[in-house]
Enzyme design. Structure first.
Site, PDB file in Angstrom:
ATOM      1  N   GLU A   1     -22.948  62.202  69.924  1.00 17.71           N
ATOM      2  CA  GLU A   1     -23.831  63.174  69.254  1.00 17.71           C
ATOM      3  C   GLU A   1     -24.525  62.394  68.145  1.00 17.71           C
ATOM      4  O   GLU A   1     -23.857  61.889  67.255  1.00 17.71           O
ATOM      5  CB  GLU A   1     -23.031  64.320  68.642  1.00 17.71           C
ATOM      6  CG  GLU A   1     -21.972  64.951  69.532  1.00 17.71           C
ATOM      7  CD  GLU A   1     -22.541  65.896  70.567  1.00 17.71           C
ATOM      8  OE1 GLU A   1     -23.772  66.134  70.549  1.00 17.71           O
ATOM      9  OE2 GLU A   1     -21.768  66.387  71.407  1.00 17.71           O
TER      10      GLU A   1
ATOM     11  N   CYS B   1     -27.608  66.530  60.484  1.00 16.86           N
ATOM     12  CA  CYS B   1     -28.322  66.000  61.645  1.00 16.86           C
ATOM     13  C   CYS B   1     -29.434  66.956  62.034  1.00 16.86           C
ATOM     14  O   CYS B   1     -30.432  66.565  62.627  1.00 16.86           O
ATOM     15  CB  CYS B   1     -27.347  65.796  62.795  1.00 16.86           C
ATOM     16  SG  CYS B   1     -26.341  67.239  63.104  1.00 16.86           S
TER      17      CYS B   1
HETATM   18  P1  NAP Z   1     -22.682  56.354  61.130  1.00 16.55           P
HETATM   19  O1  NAP Z   1     -22.989  55.395  60.061  1.00 16.55           O
HETATM   20  O2  NAP Z   1     -23.239  56.141  62.481  1.00 16.55           O
HETATM   21  O3  NAP Z   1     -21.087  56.441  61.223  1.00 16.55           O
HETATM   22  C1  NAP Z   1     -20.420  57.348  62.071  1.00 16.55           C
HETATM   23  C2  NAP Z   1     -19.029  56.831  62.355  1.00 16.55           C
HETATM   24  O4  NAP Z   1     -19.094  55.664  63.177  1.00 16.55           O
HETATM   25  C3  NAP Z   1     -18.266  56.421  61.099  1.00 16.55           C
HETATM   26  O5  NAP Z   1     -16.917  56.793  61.231  1.00 16.55           O
HETATM   27  C4  NAP Z   1     -18.432  54.920  61.120  1.00 16.55           C
HETATM   28  O6  NAP Z   1     -17.450  54.225  60.413  1.00 16.55           O
HETATM   29  C5  NAP Z   1     -18.312  54.651  62.602  1.00 16.55           C
HETATM   30  N1  NAP Z   1     -18.776  53.324  63.028  1.00 16.55           N
HETATM   31  C6  NAP Z   1     -19.680  52.513  62.433  1.00 16.55           C
HETATM   32  N2  NAP Z   1     -19.811  51.362  63.132  1.00 16.55           N
HETATM   33  C7  NAP Z   1     -18.976  51.448  64.183  1.00 16.55           C
HETATM   34  C8  NAP Z   1     -18.646  50.581  65.270  1.00 16.55           C
HETATM   35  N3  NAP Z   1     -19.200  49.378  65.414  1.00 16.55           N
HETATM   36  N4  NAP Z   1     -17.748  51.000  66.168  1.00 16.55           N
HETATM   37  C9  NAP Z   1     -17.176  52.205  66.059  1.00 16.55           C
HETATM   38  N5  NAP Z   1     -17.422  53.071  65.050  1.00 16.55           N
HETATM   39  C10 NAP Z   1     -18.321  52.691  64.122  1.00 16.55           C
HETATM   40  O7  NAP Z   1     -23.117  57.827  60.701  1.00 16.55           O
HETATM   41  P2  NAP Z   1     -22.946  58.527  59.289  1.00 16.55           P
HETATM   42  O8  NAP Z   1     -23.827  57.853  58.306  1.00 16.55           O
HETATM   43  O9  NAP Z   1     -21.514  58.695  58.951  1.00 16.55           O
HETATM   44  O10 NAP Z   1     -23.504  59.993  59.633  1.00 16.55           O
HETATM   45  C11 NAP Z   1     -24.867  60.305  59.640  1.00 16.55           C
HETATM   46  C12 NAP Z   1     -25.437  60.268  61.038  1.00 16.55           C
HETATM   47  O11 NAP Z   1     -24.716  61.136  61.889  1.00 16.55           O
HETATM   48  C13 NAP Z   1     -26.869  60.755  61.087  1.00 16.55           C
HETATM   49  O12 NAP Z   1     -27.602  59.937  61.965  1.00 16.55           O
HETATM   50  C14 NAP Z   1     -26.736  62.157  61.653  1.00 16.55           C
HETATM   51  O13 NAP Z   1     -27.885  62.639  62.302  1.00 16.55           O
HETATM   52  C15 NAP Z   1     -25.608  61.970  62.612  1.00 16.55           C
HETATM   53  N6  NAP Z   1     -24.971  63.245  62.924  1.00 16.55           N
HETATM   54  C16 NAP Z   1     -25.170  63.814  64.169  1.00 16.55           C
HETATM   55  C17 NAP Z   1     -24.623  65.046  64.473  1.00 16.55           C
HETATM   56  C18 NAP Z   1     -24.820  65.696  65.802  1.00 16.55           C
HETATM   57  O14 NAP Z   1     -24.121  66.654  66.101  1.00 16.55           O
HETATM   58  N7  NAP Z   1     -25.758  65.252  66.634  1.00 16.55           N
HETATM   59  C19 NAP Z   1     -23.858  65.706  63.510  1.00 16.55           C
HETATM   60  C20 NAP Z   1     -23.676  65.107  62.265  1.00 16.55           C
HETATM   61  C21 NAP Z   1     -24.226  63.876  61.987  1.00 16.55           C
HETATM   62  P3  NAP Z   1     -17.730  53.739  58.887  1.00 16.55           P
HETATM   63  O15 NAP Z   1     -17.970  54.960  58.095  1.00 16.55           O
HETATM   64  O16 NAP Z   1     -16.462  53.054  58.559  1.00 16.55           O
HETATM   65  O17 NAP Z   1     -18.934  52.840  58.937  1.00 16.55           O
END
Ligand code: NAP
Ligand code: MG
Length: 529
Positions: A291, A325
């Site tokens: 997502e 998001c």
């Molecule tokens: P993010 O930076 O992509 O991080 C999401 C998760 O992935 C975190 O737990 C992060 O860990 C982990 N992660 C990072 N690099 C990774 C890797 N190489 N392998 C595995 N996991 C890894 O996102 P965010 O900044 O927390 O959240 C914002 C984003 O989420 C926005 O783009 C938003 O649109 C999206 N979002 C989408 C939805 C939906 O339902 N479509 C809902 C909510 C949010 P770390 O924190 O340790 O880096």
């Protein structure tokens, strides 16, 4: 939807609340603030097979409201420890999967109940950790419980997904049975630190899988709180494990370890696509649900009720500081009503109170971290350089006490060409760009030009416009004339929530009728007597 807030089964969604409920809510939150304060700064272990485990060193979790506030110390988990958690989940799997589905539904319903029981305390921790306002936090907690309950209902309604099929002869019995995969990794983002952990984990668990969960580094506390809830609800050791640490270590191990049978990820497009690419390198297929982000537009037509439209856009653009998001980050407004709409939108934005989101009268809190502030400042500078006009906002707030946190002004930008990157890039900060359009046709065309397809909204009093919008917009969640939020505020069982195109890989919404099945695979059973 609206019940008495004193009642144990009160329901508070992002959009429904009476004045009495509001008073009760604020009293309960005030009390919880008193209770949570003395617990700041504790050290939290990870939990593997029911054991408390220390990592290689710790990291500090400070509040984005005031970085001098140390909320807790969390473990820097290693890749090996992520591997141990996967092994623990693997050993717990056969017994958990062998339980009758009714048992699992009972346990998961208990988990939902436990979350509801601790709703105020969880909401306050979330306010400190994620910087969201009171109502947003309570909504997130309630949604967590409702997502789990909804998936339990789906399993129940479908009789555990065991279905009799037709037979070709009298001696034949044919069944379709949905069975769990094994171990699922749950990787969650910071912005809905409970709902986007408890929801996917709840789906995976009730379907009979075991879980290794990695919370976002910005919000480990809510992740650990979810673990505490699972213990209180009686989930057996090893069925739900939590590891903390960076995406590039712990997260990467969850992707690469061959013993993980499925991944459910919520976060940015970049990380989600990285995950899908890594997954494609494996020798055999494996489900990966991603997502991802959004660049969600609101369309305001000539016939729109502009009071509704400006309320809806303002709430969706700036709720949770634009860090949803589903946030509305671009507006296409019909030329004839452009000035009127923009005046109302800016006037309403001016009334927003920015500050400590745990104060009852504050609507807008801080961004999550310094990197988000930099994104904000970079976008403002880029807009100015390219001829954009700040109709309101555009600055970081640096007066005492806001200078200790990540506070910025909600911002509306006008005058940029419609091809400008600010109409296409997800920024995840409170900036919305406005462009005017000559027709609905043009607005829909611009809407669909984005690589994303998460949510979209329209304001129009003309049924033909709405039919066009619903029929032609390529996005997973569409809202018409929604004053409570032009593009935001989906609720489990009410609005399935999932993205098309670069916003999601599965085409199945969370909190919708096709979600929980993704954690199971079909087995066809043929028996001849
Ligand atoms: P993010 O930076 O992509 O991080 C999401 C998760 O992935 C975190 O737990 C992060 O860990 C982990 N992660 C990072 N690099 C990774 C890797 N190489 N392998 C595995 N996991 C890894 O996102 P965010 O900044 O927390 O959240 C914002 C984003 O989420 C926005 O783009 C938003 O649109 C999206 N979002 C989408 C939805 C939906 O339902 N479509 C809902 C909510 C949010 P770390 O924190 O340790 O880096
Ligand atoms: Mg992050």
């Amino acid at each position: 939807m609206e019940r008495d807030a004193k009642n144990a089964d009160v329901k508070i969604t992002y959009a429904t609340m009476s004045a009495d409920q509001m008073e009760d809510l604020h009293r309960a939150i005030d009390r919880a603030i008193e209770e949570v304060g003395p617990q700041f700064g504790k050290a939290y272990p990870m939990h593997i097979a029911g054991r408390a485990v220390e990592g290689r060193g710790t990291f500090d979790d400070t509040s984005p409201i005031d970085t001098r506030l140390l909320l807790g110390r969390f473990q820097k988990g290693t890749r090996d420890q992520a591997g141990e958690a996967i092994a623990a989940a693997r050993s717990a799997f056969p017994a958990w999967a062998a339980r009758p589905w009714r048992d699992r539904v009972d346990v998961l319903e208990k988990l939902a109940g436990t979350i509801r029981k601790h709703r105020w305390e969880l909401s306050v921790w979330m306010g400190y950790e994620a910087g969201k306002n009171r109502l947003e936090c309570v909504g997130d907690v309630e949604e967590s419980a409702d997502l789990i309950t909804y998936y339990c209902d789906q399993i129940r309604k479908n009789g555990g997904f065991v279905k009799s099929m037709e037979a070709l002869g009298p001696n034949e019995q044919n069944l379709s049975v949905m069975r769990p995969y094994g171990v699922w990794a749950v990787i969650s983002p910071f912005n809905f630190p409970l709902a986007l952990a408890a929801g996917p984990a709840g789906g995976a668990l009730v379907a009979g899988n075991t879980v290794v969960f990695k919370p976002a580094t910005d919000t480990p506390l809510l992740g650990l709180k979810l673990y505490e809830m699972t213990v209180e609800a009686g989930l057996p050791p090893g069925v739900f494990n939590v590891v903390t640490g960076s995406g590039s270590t712990v997260g990467q191990e969850l992707i690469e370890n061959p013993a993980v049978d499925g991944i459910v990820f919520t976060g940015s497009k970049d990380v989600g696509m990285h995950l899908l690419r890594e997954n494609a390198k494996r020798p055999a297929p494996r489900p990966v649900i991603t997502e991802m982000g959004g660049k969600n537009p609101a369309i305001v037509t000539r016939s729109a009720n502009l009071e509704k439209a400006s309320d809806g856009v303002m709430r969706s653009a700036f709720g949770a500081q634009g860090q949803k998001c589903s946030a509305c980050s671009r507006v296409y407004v019909s030329r004839e009503v452009r000035q009127q709409f923009v005046d109302l939108f800016v006037e309403k934005t001016r009334t927003i109170k920015v500050g400590n989101p745990l104060d009852r009268d504050v609507w807008l809190g801080p961004l999550i971290n310094e990197a988000a502030v930099r994104t904000y400042e970079r976008a403002i500078a880029q807009a100015k350089q390219d001829g954009g006009r700040m109709l309101i906002g555009g600055r970081r707030l640096t007066d005492e006490p806001l200078n200790h946190g990540y506070f910025v002004e909600p911002t509306v930008i006008d005058g940029l060409p419609r091809e400008h990157p600010l109409f296409y890039e997800e920024l995840f900060v409170p900036i919305t760009v406005v462009a005017d359009v000559a027709s609905l046709d043009e607005a829909i065309e611009l809407t669909n030009r984005s690589e994303y397809g998460l949510t979209a909204g329209i304001f129009s009093e003309d049924d033909r416009d709405l039919a066009e919008f619903f029929g032609r917009v390529n996005a997973g969640v569409l809202y018409a004339n929604r004053r409570a939020g032009a593009t935001t505020g989906a609720w489990p069982g009410i609005n399935s929530f999932g993205g098309w195109k670069a916003s999601g890989s599965s085409g199945r919404g969370t909190g919708g009728p096709y979600y929980v099945q993704q954690f199971m695979r079909e087995q066809s059973r043929v028996r001849i007597r």
